[in-house]
Design a protein around this motif. Structure first.
Motif, mmCIF file in Angstrom:
data_model
loop_
_atom_site.group_PDB
_atom_site.id
_atom_site.type_symbol
_atom_site.label_atom_id
_atom_site.label_comp_id
_atom_site.label_asym_id
_atom_site.label_seq_id
_atom_site.Cartn_x
_atom_site.Cartn_y
_atom_site.Cartn_z
ATOM 1 N N GLN A 55 0.839 -1.202 0.000
ATOM 2 C CA GLN A 55 0.000 0.000 0.000
ATOM 3 C C GLN A 55 0.879 1.260 0.000
ATOM 4 O OE1 GLN A 55 -3.824 0.154 0.557
ATOM 5 N NE2 GLN A 55 -3.214 2.078 -0.409
ATOM 6 N N ALA A 56 1.889 1.275 0.884
ATOM 7 C CA ALA A 56 2.759 2.453 0.994
ATOM 8 C C ALA A 56 3.514 2.703 -0.311
ATOM 9 C CB ALA A 56 3.741 2.255 2.156
ATOM 10 N N GLU A 57 4.029 1.641 -0.920
ATOM 11 C CA GLU A 57 4.783 1.808 -2.170
ATOM 12 C C GLU A 57 3.878 2.298 -3.296
ATOM 13 O OE1 GLU A 57 7.965 1.846 -2.557
ATOM 14 O OE2 GLU A 57 8.342 1.200 -0.475
ATOM 15 N N PHE A 58 2.687 1.730 -3.400
ATOM 16 C CA PHE A 58 1.776 2.186 -4.455
ATOM 17 C C PHE A 58 1.367 3.638 -4.209
ATOM 18 C CE2 PHE A 58 1.218 -2.162 -6.036
ATOM 19 C CZ PHE A 58 1.099 -1.918 -7.396
ATOM 20 N N ASP A 59 1.062 3.966 -2.941
ATOM 21 C CA ASP A 59 0.651 5.332 -2.627
ATOM 22 C C ASP A 59 1.686 6.349 -3.093
ATOM 23 O OD1 ASP A 59 -1.710 4.535 -1.556
ATOM 24 O OD2 ASP A 59 -1.083 4.681 0.556
ATOM 25 N N SER A 60 2.965 6.013 -2.919
ATOM 26 C CA SER A 60 3.988 7.002 -3.245
ATOM 27 C C SER A 60 4.415 6.958 -4.713
ATOM 28 C CB SER A 60 5.202 6.829 -2.327
ATOM 29 O OG SER A 60 5.865 5.622 -2.648
ATOM 30 N N ARG A 61 4.008 5.952 -5.463
ATOM 31 C CA ARG A 61 4.503 5.847 -6.836
ATOM 32 C C ARG A 61 3.432 5.827 -7.912
ATOM 33 N NH1 ARG A 61 10.009 3.163 -6.274
ATOM 34 N NH2 ARG A 61 10.173 2.816 -4.030
ATOM 35 N N LYS A 62 2.161 5.670 -7.555
ATOM 36 C CA LYS A 62 1.162 5.334 -8.577
ATOM 37 C C LYS A 62 0.647 6.511 -9.394
ATOM 38 C CE LYS A 62 -2.815 5.222 -5.361
ATOM 39 N NZ LYS A 62 -3.305 6.580 -5.579
ATOM 40 N N GLY A 63 0.919 7.743 -8.995
ATOM 41 C CA GLY A 63 0.397 8.888 -9.733
ATOM 42 C C GLY A 63 -1.114 8.873 -9.735
ATOM 43 N N ASN A 64 -1.721 8.965 -10.952
ATOM 44 C CA ASN A 64 -3.184 9.017 -11.041
ATOM 45 C C ASN A 64 -3.861 7.659 -11.014
ATOM 46 O OD1 ASN A 64 -3.256 11.808 -11.173
ATOM 47 N ND2 ASN A 64 -2.893 11.788 -13.402
ATOM 48 N N ALA A 65 -3.068 6.605 -11.064
ATOM 49 C CA ALA A 65 -3.682 5.280 -11.124
ATOM 50 C C ALA A 65 -4.347 4.918 -9.797
ATOM 51 C CB ALA A 65 -2.608 4.233 -11.468
ATOM 52 N N ARG A 66 -5.278 3.941 -9.862
ATOM 53 C CA ARG A 66 -5.921 3.457 -8.634
ATOM 54 C C ARG A 66 -5.173 2.226 -8.129
ATOM 55 N NH1 ARG A 66 -12.024 2.021 -9.627
ATOM 56 N NH2 ARG A 66 -11.191 1.048 -11.505
ATOM 57 N N PHE A 67 -5.077 2.106 -6.809
ATOM 58 C CA PHE A 67 -4.563 0.870 -6.214
ATOM 59 C C PHE A 67 -5.689 0.283 -5.368
ATOM 60 C CE2 PHE A 67 -2.499 -1.325 -2.552
ATOM 61 C CZ PHE A 67 -1.996 -2.399 -3.266
ATOM 62 N N LEU A 68 -6.177 -0.904 -5.752
ATOM 63 C CA LEU A 68 -7.308 -1.520 -5.048
ATOM 64 C C LEU A 68 -6.870 -2.843 -4.419
ATOM 65 C CD1 LEU A 68 -10.078 -1.095 -7.823
ATOM 66 C CD2 LEU A 68 -9.589 0.462 -5.919
ATOM 67 N N PRO A 69 -6.643 -2.867 -3.101
ATOM 68 C CA PRO A 69 -6.312 -4.144 -2.467
ATOM 69 C C PRO A 69 -7.586 -4.915 -2.121
ATOM 70 C CG PRO A 69 -6.009 -2.308 -0.921
ATOM 71 C CD PRO A 69 -6.614 -1.731 -2.161
ATOM 72 N N TYR A 70 -7.542 -6.224 -2.280
ATOM 73 C CA TYR A 70 -8.707 -7.052 -1.957
ATOM 74 C C TYR A 70 -8.235 -8.287 -1.200
ATOM 75 C CZ TYR A 70 -13.257 -9.264 -2.439
ATOM 76 O OH TYR A 70 -14.465 -9.845 -2.173
ATOM 77 N N VAL A 71 -8.750 -8.466 0.013
ATOM 78 C CA VAL A 71 -8.257 -9.532 0.892
ATOM 79 C C VAL A 71 -9.331 -10.599 1.073
ATOM 80 C CG1 VAL A 71 -7.265 -10.042 3.158
ATOM 81 C CG2 VAL A 71 -6.856 -7.806 2.104
ATOM 82 N N ILE A 72 -8.962 -11.863 0.838
ATOM 83 C CA ILE A 72 -9.943 -12.950 0.968
ATOM 84 C C ILE A 72 -9.524 -13.907 2.097
ATOM 85 C CG2 ILE A 72 -10.481 -12.806 -1.503
ATOM 86 C CD1 ILE A 72 -8.946 -15.475 -1.843
ATOM 87 N N ALA A 73 -10.384 -14.856 2.407
ATOM 88 C CA ALA A 73 -10.076 -15.835 3.458
ATOM 89 C C ALA A 73 -8.975 -16.772 2.977
ATOM 90 C CB ALA A 73 -11.329 -16.633 3.798
ATOM 91 N N PRO A 74 -8.063 -17.199 3.881
ATOM 92 C CA PRO A 74 -7.008 -18.122 3.469
ATOM 93 C C PRO A 74 -7.547 -19.544 3.313
ATOM 94 C CG PRO A 74 -6.834 -17.680 5.826
ATOM 95 C CD PRO A 74 -8.000 -16.865 5.309
ATOM 96 N N GLY A 75 -6.783 -20.377 2.633
ATOM 97 C CA GLY A 75 -7.128 -21.795 2.574
ATOM 98 C C GLY A 75 -7.705 -22.228 1.244
ATOM 99 N N GLU A 76 -7.606 -23.532 1.012
ATOM 100 C CA GLU A 76 -8.014 -24.150 -0.255
ATOM 101 C C GLU A 76 -9.486 -23.875 -0.599
ATOM 102 O OE1 GLU A 76 -5.612 -25.947 -2.065
ATOM 103 O OE2 GLU A 76 -7.065 -26.315 -3.665
ATOM 104 N N THR A 77 -10.347 -23.707 0.437
ATOM 105 C CA THR A 77 -11.773 -23.521 0.145
ATOM 106 C C THR A 77 -12.044 -22.230 -0.635
ATOM 107 O OG1 THR A 77 -11.946 -22.678 2.395
ATOM 108 C CG2 THR A 77 -12.795 -24.908 2.005
ATOM 109 N N SER A 78 -11.118 -21.267 -0.583
ATOM 110 C CA SER A 78 -11.310 -20.042 -1.371
ATOM 111 C C SER A 78 -11.104 -20.280 -2.865
ATOM 112 C CB SER A 78 -10.329 -18.960 -0.905
ATOM 113 O OG SER A 78 -10.686 -18.514 0.378
ATOM 114 N N LYS A 79 -10.430 -21.377 -3.185
ATOM 115 C CA LYS A 79 -10.116 -21.668 -4.595
ATOM 116 C C LYS A 79 -11.304 -22.370 -5.229
ATOM 117 C CE LYS A 79 -6.821 -24.266 -6.652
ATOM 118 N NZ LYS A 79 -5.597 -25.108 -6.756
ATOM 119 N N SER A 80 -12.430 -21.655 -5.275
ATOM 120 C CA SER A 80 -13.684 -22.281 -5.689
ATOM 121 C C SER A 80 -14.388 -21.381 -6.697
ATOM 122 C CB SER A 80 -14.584 -22.430 -4.466
ATOM 123 O OG SER A 80 -14.833 -21.137 -3.913
ATOM 124 N N ARG A 81 -15.488 -21.889 -7.276
ATOM 125 C CA ARG A 81 -16.283 -21.062 -8.190
ATOM 126 C C ARG A 81 -16.796 -19.827 -7.464
ATOM 127 N NH1 ARG A 81 -19.496 -26.331 -10.129
ATOM 128 N NH2 ARG A 81 -18.213 -26.912 -11.918
#
Ligand code: NAD
Ligand code: ZN
Length: 431
Positions: A55-81
């Motif tokens: 986040q810090a690196e993108f904030d200081s380098r991205k200019g006008n671009a958007r940085f969108l982080p998305y955090v999901i649950a860990p584990g094999e069950t997330s690897k699903s449809r």
């Protein structure tokens, strides 16, 4: 200058390895993959440890671009449809378009899932692999295979989709649980083992080798016919395998001692063990990158990365999720080496050497390991059940079972998996 070791895959230097590379990763992505939107997908374990740095690196380098982080649950069950749809809905809700660049920060679960999202979102967008487990660094992030699981089985829906970059930052391993590190070492050892004789085989010689050569040792001058085009930056040799065998304690120490963060600069700040760790990882990646380069869609040679996996997968099918993939493959490697010995192809000495090496990385080497026998699921481990599961292996031709047969440390009996009779496998499994 940032100290980065580059490994080439599919004709491009797209694998970059080093320590503490986050600023370098973000700058390289912004400079060379211009976009209006960078989406970083990770899981909560990795996110809690490492997202703020991105986040810090993108904030200081991205200019006008958007940085969108998305955090999901860990584990094999997330690897699903459902897991895939959730990320897609997030991208659509945020009006992501075809120019979006997606960064997959995490282990193989994140890499496989996010890679598959990238393969189909808007018919395919650019993506970057930032593997944080050893297994993902040396195996799942390299090769372009992406997939999700279904209730019918693992990895059944997916696509081949190559990342723009694979950034290997070995400092991530310092937060990885020791068991997960050992899990990845199984694949590292596998890569070291059966590749020595394959360095430098080019696409053009393969078709000539396959039909006429029963064993690799009968090819006198493999190196002489190689093309530099397909040669990788890091090539394994006997010395590096010996280092794996004898320097296990040092390699463990390297991940248990935090390295000094000089933002990837100067090798002098690294301990010899950290240097060794990086060269082991880069060497292993080089092996996989090389195989992928000469056989991108797994027609034949790429099957060789399956040493230990025919029996290993059957064990895993019964013991998952209690036992990890690499742990099952470690047992599978010893059992498949035993099959090779039964066939009179591999020496007892070589089997012993492999056993000791896996043990040094705290991996199980037999089905009677207490970590296995103590599991309730271990009661279902019978020879007939294992053979039954092996029947549906993707590598099979019809009902015949195929196993990658080692002829010695560093060479396989055939340049592909070998058909092995059920009774030979049954005999090995019941010993
Ligand atoms: P994983 O992604 O589940 O990661 C293991 C655990 O470690 C998770 O809990 C994760 O949150 C945590 N973690 C990851 N990095 C960490 C870090 N740096 N510090 C602390 N915790 C961390 O498991 P994996 O072993 O990396 O990957 C397994 C997956 O890879 C399976 O789904 C398998 O099918 C897939 N795979 C794919 C390929 C391929 O070619 N695509 C090859 C092999 C395996
Ligand atoms: Zn594997």
């Amino acid at each position: 200058d940032v100290d980065v070791r580059k490994v080439s895959i599919l004709g491009k230097d797209s694998i970059h390895c080093g320590f503490h590379l986050i600023p370098y990763i973000v700058q390289t992505v912004i400079d060379t993959l211009p976009s209006s939107t960078y989406v970083l997908v990770t899981d909560t374990n990795v996110g809690n440890l490492h997202l703020s740095a991105f986040q810090a690196e993108f904030d200081s380098r991205k200019g006008n671009a958007r940085f969108l982080p998305y955090v999901i649950a860990p584990g094999e069950t997330s690897k699903s449809r459902e897991g895939k749809a959730e990320i897609e809905d997030y991208l659509l809700l945020n009006k992501c378009t075809r120019d979006t660049v997606i960064l997959a920060l995490g282990g193989g679960v994140i890499g496989d899932l996010v890679g598959f999202v990238a393969a189909t979102f808007m018919r395919g967008v650019r993506f970057v692999q930032i593997p944080t487990t050893l297994l993902a660094m040396v195996d799942s992030s390299v090769g372009g295979k992406t997939a999700i699981d279904t209730p019918h089985g693992k990895n059944l829906i997916g696509a081949f989709w190559q990342p723009e970059y694979i950034f290997i930052d070995a400092a991530f391993l310092e937060t990885l649980p020791a068991r997960e590190f050992s899990n990845g070492m199984a694949e590292v050892i596998k890569a070291a083992l059966r590749y020595l004789r394959y360095t430098g085989v080019s696409r053009s010689v393969l078709p000539r080798i396959a039909p006429i050569q029963p064993t690799l040792s009968s090819i006198p001058d493999l190196k002489a016919v190689s093309l530099t085009r397909v040669q990788t930056a890091a090539i394994w040799n006997e010395t590096e395998f010996a280092a794996l065998e004898s320097r296990a304690a040092e390699i463990f120490a390297a991940i248990q001692t935090p390295s000094v963060n000089f933002a990837g600069r100067t090798e002098a700040t690294r301990s010899p063990a950290q240097q060794l760790l990086l060269s082991v990882i880069a060497g292993s990646i080089g092996v996989k990158a090389h195989i992928v380069t000469i056989d991108e869609r797994e027609t034949g040679l790429r099957n060789l990365v399956n040493f230990g996996h025919t029996i290993g997968h059957a064990i895993e099918a019964i013991l998952t999720p209690a036992m990890l993939h690499g742990e099952c493959v470690a047992v599978g490697m010893i059992l498949e080496a035993e099959v090779a010995r039964q066939l009179g192809v591999l020496s007892q000495v070589a089997v012993g050497r492999l056993t000791r090496c896996l043990k040094a990385y705290n991996l199980p080497v037999s089905l009677s390991d207490p970590r296995i026998t103590s599991l309730p699921a271990a009661r279902s481990l019978s020879v007939s059940k294992l053979l039954d599961i092996m029947k549906i292996d993707k590598k099979n031709s019809g009902p015949q079972k195929k196993i990658v047969i080692l002829s010695r440390i560093g060479a396989t009996y055939e340049p592909k998996a070998t058909v092995v009779a059920d009774k030979v496998i049954a005999k090995t499994l019941s010993e």
